[in-house]
Each structure stands twice: as C-alpha cells, then as structure tokens.
Design an enzyme around this catalytic site. Structure first.
Site, PDB file in Angstrom:
ATOM      1  N   HIS A  48       0.821  -1.221   0.000  1.00  0.00           N
ATOM      2  CA  HIS A  48       0.000   0.000   0.000  1.00  0.00           C
ATOM      3  C   HIS A  48       0.855   1.272   0.000  1.00  0.00           C
ATOM      4  O   HIS A  48       0.701   2.119  -0.898  1.00  0.00           O
ATOM      5  CB  HIS A  48      -0.966  -0.010   1.185  1.00  0.00           C
ATOM      6  CG  HIS A  48      -1.607   1.309   1.465  1.00  0.00           C
ATOM      7  ND1 HIS A  48      -2.497   1.907   0.593  1.00  0.00           N
ATOM      8  CD2 HIS A  48      -1.472   2.169   2.511  1.00  0.00           C
ATOM      9  CE1 HIS A  48      -2.888   3.073   1.100  1.00  0.00           C
ATOM     10  NE2 HIS A  48      -2.275   3.248   2.262  1.00  0.00           N
ATOM     11  N   GLU A  76       1.632   4.886  12.635  1.00  0.00           N
ATOM     12  CA  GLU A  76       0.294   4.450  13.051  1.00  0.00           C
ATOM     13  C   GLU A  76       0.217   2.940  13.233  1.00  0.00           C
ATOM     14  O   GLU A  76      -0.389   2.451  14.187  1.00  0.00           O
ATOM     15  CB  GLU A  76      -0.744   4.888  12.006  1.00  0.00           C
ATOM     16  CG  GLU A  76      -2.155   4.453  12.358  1.00  0.00           C
ATOM     17  CD  GLU A  76      -3.136   4.705  11.222  1.00  0.00           C
ATOM     18  OE1 GLU A  76      -4.315   4.380  11.388  1.00  0.00           O
ATOM     19  OE2 GLU A  76      -2.705   5.210  10.170  1.00  0.00           O
ATOM     20  N   ASP A  77       0.850   2.179  12.331  1.00  0.00           N
ATOM     21  CA  ASP A  77       0.622   0.730  12.279  1.00  0.00           C
ATOM     22  C   ASP A  77       1.813  -0.117  12.703  1.00  0.00           C
ATOM     23  O   ASP A  77       1.733  -1.343  12.678  1.00  0.00           O
ATOM     24  CB  ASP A  77       0.205   0.330  10.856  1.00  0.00           C
ATOM     25  CG  ASP A  77      -1.142   0.916  10.477  1.00  0.00           C
ATOM     26  OD1 ASP A  77      -1.964   1.135  11.383  1.00  0.00           O
ATOM     27  OD2 ASP A  77      -1.365   1.175   9.288  1.00  0.00           O
ATOM     28  N   ASP A 139      -3.273   8.319  -0.559  1.00  0.00           N
ATOM     29  CA  ASP A 139      -3.553   7.229   0.384  1.00  0.00           C
ATOM     30  C   ASP A 139      -5.022   6.821   0.309  1.00  0.00           C
ATOM     31  O   ASP A 139      -5.364   5.632   0.215  1.00  0.00           O
ATOM     32  CB  ASP A 139      -3.187   7.696   1.792  1.00  0.00           C
ATOM     33  CG  ASP A 139      -3.660   6.736   2.873  1.00  0.00           C
ATOM     34  OD1 ASP A 139      -3.259   5.562   2.836  1.00  0.00           O
ATOM     35  OD2 ASP A 139      -4.423   7.171   3.757  1.00  0.00           O
TER      36      ASP A 139
END
Length: 696
Positions: A48, A76-77, A139
C-alpha cells in the site's frame, strides 16, 4: 506493486539529483517495519505505501514527498516513532509523516466527530505544508481502489461516505480532478449500487449502439479547427457516471432526458488559440445559450482555467466542450500538486490557497465537531459565483450567497459591521441573493455586531462560523449583564448586607469558578432566585415571598438618526427590536423603521433610506412569534409559563390552525432586546411541549 529499483528509476527520470540512497533506505525501512502485516486483499501491507509513493511519482513530486508516502503508515501501524523517522530521514519528512498519520483515538469516536477530527487534523497540517494533503489524497485513492476487498458492507459504506463528503471535495478544491472523479466513482458504486449499475449499463449500451461515435465527433471537431489553421489535440469521453446521477437527482429527470452525456476536450498551444477555437466551434455549430463559462479570465478558486461551452451537434445531439492550453490542462488535472514538482528546488510555494485560509479560520470558530464539519463542507463543496467590489476586486462565493457572505469574504470585520448593501448601485436588502458579475458595495455601521437572523440566509462556511462566534460572545456578555441585574435585585431584598465573603462562599456551594460564571448561570436561568438566595444565606429562601421576582424597568422606545419631531413607527412587517440593525424608509412626513434585512425593503428601494440606531435608553419593543405545539393537555399552559419564567408579557395571542396532532399559534410579546428574544425562542425550542418556534 512497484519494485524498489522501479520506484527509484521513476523519481530519477524527472529529478536526476534525487538522493538514490535515501529513497532505497526509505523503501527498505517501510518493508521491514510493516513486516508480515497483510491487507484485506491478502497482499502484503507494505504494498500500500509503495503504491501511494507510485502515485506521487505520477505527479512528479519531490523526493521528500515520495519518502513521506513510503513511511506514512509506519507510525500508526508499526512500532516506529516520529523520533525514529526524524533520526533516519530528517525533520522535514518527520513533520510530513506526523501530519499524515491518523490519531488512534479517532477510530473510537462517533462517526461525525471522527470525520470532523480527521478533517481538523489535516487542515492544520495542510496550513503548514500542502504536501500532507497530497499524500493523504493518494492514500485514500489507493484505499478506495481496494475497498471491495473489505467484507463488511457497512464499513465500506462508511468509508465511501467519508470519501464523498471530505476527500473528494478536498481533491476538487486543490484542483486534482482526476483524483476527485475516481474517488467519486468508487464511492458512488458502494453508496448507490443500483444507480451505479443502471447508469454504467446504459452507458455501455450507448457505446455498443453508437460504435465509434465519440471518436467520430472528436475527429469532426479537430477537422473544423484544422481548416481554420489551429493545431489542437481533441479527445472525447462520456460524462462521469456520478455526474450523470447527480444531474438526474438535481433536475428530477430520467437518464433518457439527459442529452449532454458526451464531453470533449480541446487542447491548444496558447490562450489566444483557445478563444480562436471557441469562435470556430460557435460558427460551425449552434451554441446553447447560458452554458458558456470563461474560467480563463476568471479562474476558479483552486486555479482551474478553461473555456466551457455546450453546442448542438448533428441530429440535435448536445455535447459539452472544454478548451484549454497544455499548461492549463496539467494544472487543471493535478491542481496545486503541479506546483510541487521537483523543479521547485529549495523554494516551497505557498501551501495555503484562499479557501484553505478560510477553513483554517473556521477551525478557530467551530464550537464542536459537527459545526466544524458543516462549515468545512460549505467551504469546500459548493458551486461558485463571481462578484466584484466597486474597485473591481474579484471574489468567488458559493452559489446563493448574499451581501453578508460577500462582506465576510472580503474581511471578517467588514462582515460584522455590515448594515446595508448596494448591488449594481441600487440599495438592496442584505438577504438578496447575488448573481454572477454583481458589483457589491457594503455599507458599514458604527457597531460591529452580526445579527442572529443572518444565519437564516447566509450560505458560506466562513460567514456562518464568524456570525456564530460573535453571537456566542455577545450572548454571553448579555447573559452576564442580565445575571448581574438579577443578582443586584436579589441582594437588595435581603434582610442583611451581602458582602464579598458571602459571595465567595456561595460560589463554592454552587460549584462555580468565579463571579462571571455565577452571573452567566443566573442570566441563563440555570440558577433561580431562590437557589441564589439559599447559596448566599443558607436557610433564607423560606422567608422570601413566593411571588418575589425581578422585573427590569420599562423605558420609552427611542431611535437615533431622525430630526427632532419626526414621527416614526416600528414596521409591523418585521417588528424590529433593540439589537436589530434598523433603517428608516420615509413615508410622507413620517418614517417606517425596519430591520435591515426585512424583505419588504426591496419594495421601498426607490424611497429615501435613513441610517438609524436604537437610543441607549430604549428598553423594550414588541416581537412577533410563531409557535407550533403538540395538541395535548397542558402544552399551552407550559408555553405561557415559559414566557413568565423569561420575564415577558404576551400582548396578543391567536390560534392559526389546529388538527389532531398539532396546534399553531401566532403571538406578540414584549421583549427588552434581541438577546432577550433569543433566550425566549431558545427556551421554547427546548420545551417538550413545543414542536417549532420562530420569530416572524
């Protein structure tokens, strides 16, 4: 998915000076951090951010933006931190990644608050660097392309609605029309699957029946322009399925009634050729009146420039044509992103377009998340009109704007001070809707106070936000003043003197921070006279008479701005009260006093207008209300009780209609001023007995 060397080659193709080692390090970093994470499609998660970076290379953006795209989800991830990003890739990348990173708490918020908080974060980040928005839009676009892999249909619809409400309008406002159209199409497919299937099916049917009709028309247009000596490129396509559906919904027509489903683009070398091509097309085919727009001489707020026209082709077929230069075409398709190309070098362009500055201002005025979302949508997603100041300055406004919207677009202080307007040299009410090309002159007054009823007709987000901010402050000050008068009245009836010590003790008993908070609570009737008395002197409330209450002294109605002895009357069409902006219209020897936004002023536009203001000693006037009650026992008594609680008298009451469910009443009540009237209307609307309450 782009391989590492492919991504680097793409960047080096337009920026030979790009730091290849830094790009490679960013690619490997995101690969390692996301590790074995998987997407709903079954692909590795790192695919992604790599695809988002690929979208950024399509726009030929600088290497900092490419690296930000690669790293935008790591904080964030994964276990990566902003400090890690800064240590490895520098402060600029860290700042941009921080701007794009979603806050984890957003996911736990209610839907509207989540959307609004998301928007607030991006707007604040964009105010420093527009590249935050460019990465975020890419995004969201890639997430929309893979949305069908998410199994939960409700989640797909939620993401699609957020895309339609926030991200597609943001893409349009920065001129990224390709992103906007694709986002709208993908969201449309999820939100209206039946309509999407029907329209795309009908378009496919037209293509199969018409064969190469689009190519044939494009060739005819190119031949006509070539015969006139113009070298152009012509392309054609069917209109966007979402645009067709939107037109069907707005005009309440069927697909068969939409006649202009084909659109063509003519790309020329110079602006002069654009106008030359327009003349050739209008001489060759009949233009459709009212459909020509010149966005070259008056560009859109996002920098979009083009000529738009619609013509009747053979067999009464309607077609749309856009004419622009190559440079305009690139800016139109990629908008402000085109200004962030690698050629910028060390010079960063201004990241805030005019509309973005308005949105940042709205951030400071919104009271809550829903209000922010409402104002931001108004600022981002409305058709536009053009209006001019008397000196020729051009302002773009939402369709349906009024002189008040225009005044706030020029400057917030001018909007606050507006008392009237001249449109094309003629006095007109402030609620008059502006038309394209109007010349608007704002008439200023002495005191800077927007009016409550302006919210009934302004349409721009900036105007609504500024009016609400001013009214909240004005209402607070008025409530404190009223509370102070009630407080003074209460302690005057006390059998003993009340000092500062008793006041401080009362604040503690009531749980209030300071004296201003107490006066505000009294003015808003959150604290009654008995409760106040008991807080000041515990046990004294039982000794006070039941009918003891405060009543402001009544004074005569007076206005300033008239010659001594001039007769005047408050116009019964609008019932102005102290606090309303007022204007006099001479009627023979007397003067009718109107609220500045009274609709009947348009009928008196030819008479003499006199600028008036309320005399400081005026305290009270009549106001007219319309109230709808539920038709059940006790509702009328509850309504009239509210007037007593708010210290006003009903001088006239009549029932307009009544059925099994509702009863509608009109009444005239005595009020001290506009703030007093606003309190009364607010109290009525908050009552369970009242369906609707409005000032007439």
């Amino acid at each position: 998915m782009l391989r590492q060397y492919e991504l680097v080659e793409r960047v080096k193709a337009y920026d030979a000076d790009a730091d290849e080692a830094l790009l490679n390090r960013a690619y490997v970093y995101t690969l390692q951090k996301h590790g074995s994470q998987m997407r709903a499609s079954g692909d590795p998660y790192f695919s992604h951010p790599v695809e988002v970076a690929g979208l950024m290379t399509d726009l030929k953006l600088d290497q900092i933006t490419i690296i930000t795209a690669l790293l935008h989800d790591t904080v964030e991830d994964t276990l990566a931190t902003i400090e890690d990003i800064e240590a490895n890739f520098g402060p600029d990348v860290a700042r941009l990644v921080d701007g794009v990173t979603k806050l984890s708490k957003i996911e736990q918020m209610p839907e509207n608050e989540r959307a609004a908080e998301n928007l607030r974060k991006f707007l604040l980040a964009m105010s420093e660097d527009l590249r935050v928005l460019l990465v975020k839009l890419a995004d969201r676009l890639h997430n929309m392309r893979t949305l069908h892999f998410i199994r939960n249909p409700e989640k797909r619809r939620r993401i699609s609605r957020e895309t339609m409400d926030i991200y597609a309008p943001l893409a349009e406002r920065v001129g990224m029309y390709e992103y906007m159209r694709e986002m709208q199409l993908l969201a449309f497919e999820q939100l209206e699957p039946e309509a999407y299937g029907t329209i795309t099916g009908r378009l496919a049917q037209i293509r199969s029946q018409g064969g190469g009709q689009v190519d044939e028309i494009a060739l005819k247009i190119k031949q006509a322009l070539a015969e006139a000596g113009l070298e152009v490129e012509v392309s054609g396509r069917e209109k966007h399925p979402y645009s067709i559906w939107k037109k069907m919904a707005e005009r309440h027509v069927s697909f068969e009634q939409i006649t202009d489903i084909m659109a063509f683009r003519v790309v020329t070398e110079t602006p002069q050729d654009c106008y030359g091509a327009l003349g050739v097309l209008h001489r060759t085919w009949s233009m459709i009146p009212g459909r020509f727009k010149d966005y070259i001489s008056t560009p859109k707020s996002n920098g979009y420039r083009s000529l738009h026209t619609a013509m009747v082709y053979e067999n009464s077929m309607r077609i749309e044509v856009q004419i622009r230069t190559r440079e305009m075409h690139r800016t139109n398709e990629f908008g402000l992103a085109a200004h962030w190309a690698y050629k910028q070098g060390d010079t960063a362009p201004d990241g805030q377009a005019g509309w973005l500055r308005d949105l940042i201002e709205i951030l400071d005025t919104a009271q809550d998340a829903e209000e922010l979302l409402e104002h931001a949508k108004l600022a981002m997603y409305q058709d536009r009109i053009f209006a001019f100041t008397p000196k020729g300055a051009l302002y773009q406004l939402p369709k349906g704007s009024t002189p008040v919207d225009f005044a706030f677009a020029v400057h917030t202080d001018l909007g606050c001070a507006a008392v009237g307007a001249r449109i094309n040299g003629r006095h007109m009410p402030l609620r008059t809707q502006l038309m394209n090309g109007d010349v608007v002159e704002i008439i200023k007054g002495g005191d800077n106070e927007p009016q409550l009823n302006w919210l009934n007709f302004v349409v721009s987000g900036k105007a609504k936000a500024a009016i609400r901010r001013s009214l909240r402050q004005k209402e607070r000050e008025e409530m404190i003043r009223i509370g102070s008068e009630v407080y003074d009245s209460v302690i005057a009836r006390m059998p003993q003197k009340i000092g500062r010590k008793a006041l401080q003790a009362a604040l503690k008993r009531l749980g209030l921070a300071d004296e201003a908070a107490l006066m505000l609570a009294i003015g808003e009737t959150r604290i009654g006279e008995k409760e106040l008395s008991e807080a000041l002197v515990p046990g004294i409330a039982a000794t006070l008479p039941e009918d003891s209450f405060w009543q402001a002294p009544q004074r005569a109605i007076r206005v300033q701005g008239l010659k001594k002895g001039t007769a005047f009357q408050l116009a019964p069409c609008c019932y102005p009260v102290p606090g309303d902006r007022i204007i006099g219209v001479r009627d023979g020897a007397g003067v009718n006093v109107h609220a500045i936004d009274c609709l009947t002023l348009a009928d008196d536009a030819g008479g003499e207008w006199i600028d008036l203001r309320w005399h400081p000693q005026t305290d009270g006037a009549a106001a007219r209300l319309k109230v709808m009650l539920y038709n059940r026992p006790g509702t009328l008594a509850e309504m009239t009780g509210l007037f007593g609680t708010n210290l006003t008298n009903i001088t006239h009451l009549s029932m307009q209609s009544r059925d099994e469910l509702f009863g509608t009443y009109e009444m005239i009540v005595e009020v001290r001023d506009l703030a007093h009237l606003a309190r009364i209307v607010s109290a009525l609307r908050a009552s369970d007995a009242v369906v609707q309450a409005d000032r007439i």
